[in-house]
Design a protein around this motif. Structure first.
Motif, mmCIF file in Angstrom:
data_model
loop_
_atom_site.group_PDB
_atom_site.id
_atom_site.type_symbol
_atom_site.label_atom_id
_atom_site.label_comp_id
_atom_site.label_asym_id
_atom_site.label_seq_id
_atom_site.Cartn_x
_atom_site.Cartn_y
_atom_site.Cartn_z
ATOM 1 N N GLY A 174 0.798 -1.222 0.000
ATOM 2 C CA GLY A 174 0.000 0.000 0.000
ATOM 3 C C GLY A 174 0.833 1.275 0.000
ATOM 4 N N GLU A 175 2.145 1.155 0.045
ATOM 5 C CA GLU A 175 3.051 2.318 0.106
ATOM 6 C C GLU A 175 3.072 3.076 -1.222
ATOM 7 O OE1 GLU A 175 4.378 4.208 2.295
ATOM 8 O OE2 GLU A 175 6.364 3.440 2.729
ATOM 9 N N HIS A 176 3.204 4.391 -1.142
ATOM 10 C CA HIS A 176 3.349 5.253 -2.311
ATOM 11 C C HIS A 176 4.786 5.760 -2.366
ATOM 12 C CE1 HIS A 176 -1.017 5.349 -1.975
ATOM 13 N NE2 HIS A 176 -1.049 5.839 -3.192
ATOM 14 N N LEU A 177 5.264 6.049 -3.554
ATOM 15 C CA LEU A 177 6.627 6.561 -3.720
ATOM 16 C C LEU A 177 6.827 7.848 -2.926
ATOM 17 C CD1 LEU A 177 9.430 6.562 -4.990
ATOM 18 C CD2 LEU A 177 8.430 7.632 -7.025
ATOM 19 N N ALA A 178 5.880 8.764 -2.993
ATOM 20 C CA ALA A 178 6.024 10.040 -2.276
ATOM 21 C C ALA A 178 6.146 9.811 -0.776
ATOM 22 C CB ALA A 178 4.837 10.947 -2.578
ATOM 23 N N ALA A 179 5.369 8.877 -0.237
ATOM 24 C CA ALA A 179 5.448 8.572 1.199
ATOM 25 C C ALA A 179 6.790 7.931 1.538
ATOM 26 C CB ALA A 179 4.305 7.652 1.604
ATOM 27 N N ALA A 180 7.306 7.093 0.651
ATOM 28 C CA ALA A 180 8.605 6.459 0.890
ATOM 29 C C ALA A 180 9.715 7.500 0.911
ATOM 30 C CB ALA A 180 8.885 5.399 -0.183
ATOM 31 N N VAL A 181 9.656 8.448 -0.021
ATOM 32 C CA VAL A 181 10.673 9.511 -0.066
ATOM 33 C C VAL A 181 10.548 10.399 1.165
ATOM 34 C CG1 VAL A 181 11.400 11.595 -1.309
ATOM 35 C CG2 VAL A 181 10.881 9.506 -2.573
ATOM 36 N N ALA A 182 9.328 10.768 1.530
ATOM 37 C CA ALA A 182 9.110 11.635 2.691
ATOM 38 C C ALA A 182 9.524 10.951 3.989
ATOM 39 C CB ALA A 182 7.647 12.062 2.770
#
Length: 163
Positions: A74-82
């Protein structure tokens, strides 16, 4: 089609009539090749919902607990970077996924015939998958990768290039 385009290049209305006549004779439409993508849309919407909803039918969504190489589906790239910064295992997983999508897109784009109708659109369409995957949950990106790779391989087998 190439002969028709050459013959009727100065008469667009006649060219359209002739092209439509060929499509009618062959029993296909101009957008027939896009039907599989549209047919996948409902499945894609359900898949997206499954990997974004914390609760389904009043129960915790256990799919969100699953992962790929330690990154939750369920992870998003933007959340991973943040959350972890640009240099982190989750971002590396997304980078790998996007790189594989680019490879599949390049292969698909190279298979577009030089005389294909709406050639520019056909060349760009595979790369939209990469852009979309950058904003979707990891699970949806994996789905897009598998679906795109399958479609590209299927077309290569069913419609081998002669030149």
């Amino acid at each position: 089609m190439d002969k028709l385009r050459t013959r009727w290049k100065n008469d667009p209305q006649r060219l359209l009539r002739e092209v439509n006549a060929v499509y009618a004779k062959e029993g296909v439409g101009q957008f027939t090749g896009y039907l599989p993508g549209f047919a996948q849309s409902p499945f894609f919407m359900v898949t997206y919902r499954l990997f974004t909803a914390a609760v389904i039918a009043g129960h915790p969504n256990l799919l969100l607990a699953q992962s790929v190489l330690g990154v939750p589906l369920g992870e998003h790239l933007a959340a991973a970077v943040a959350g972890a910064g640009l240099v982190s295992p989750p971002v590396a997983v997304f980078a790998g996924l996007l790189a594989l999508l680019v490879v599949v897109a390049v292969i698909a784009a190279r298979r577009v015939e030089p005389t294909a109708p709406m050639r520019r659109l056909q060349l760009l369409a595979p790369f939209w998958t990469v852009a979309v995957a950058a904003f979707l949950p990891l699970a949806a990106g994996v789905y897009l990768l598998v679906s795109s790779a399958w479609t590209t391989a299927e077309r290569a087998v069913l419609y081998p290039r002669t030149a």
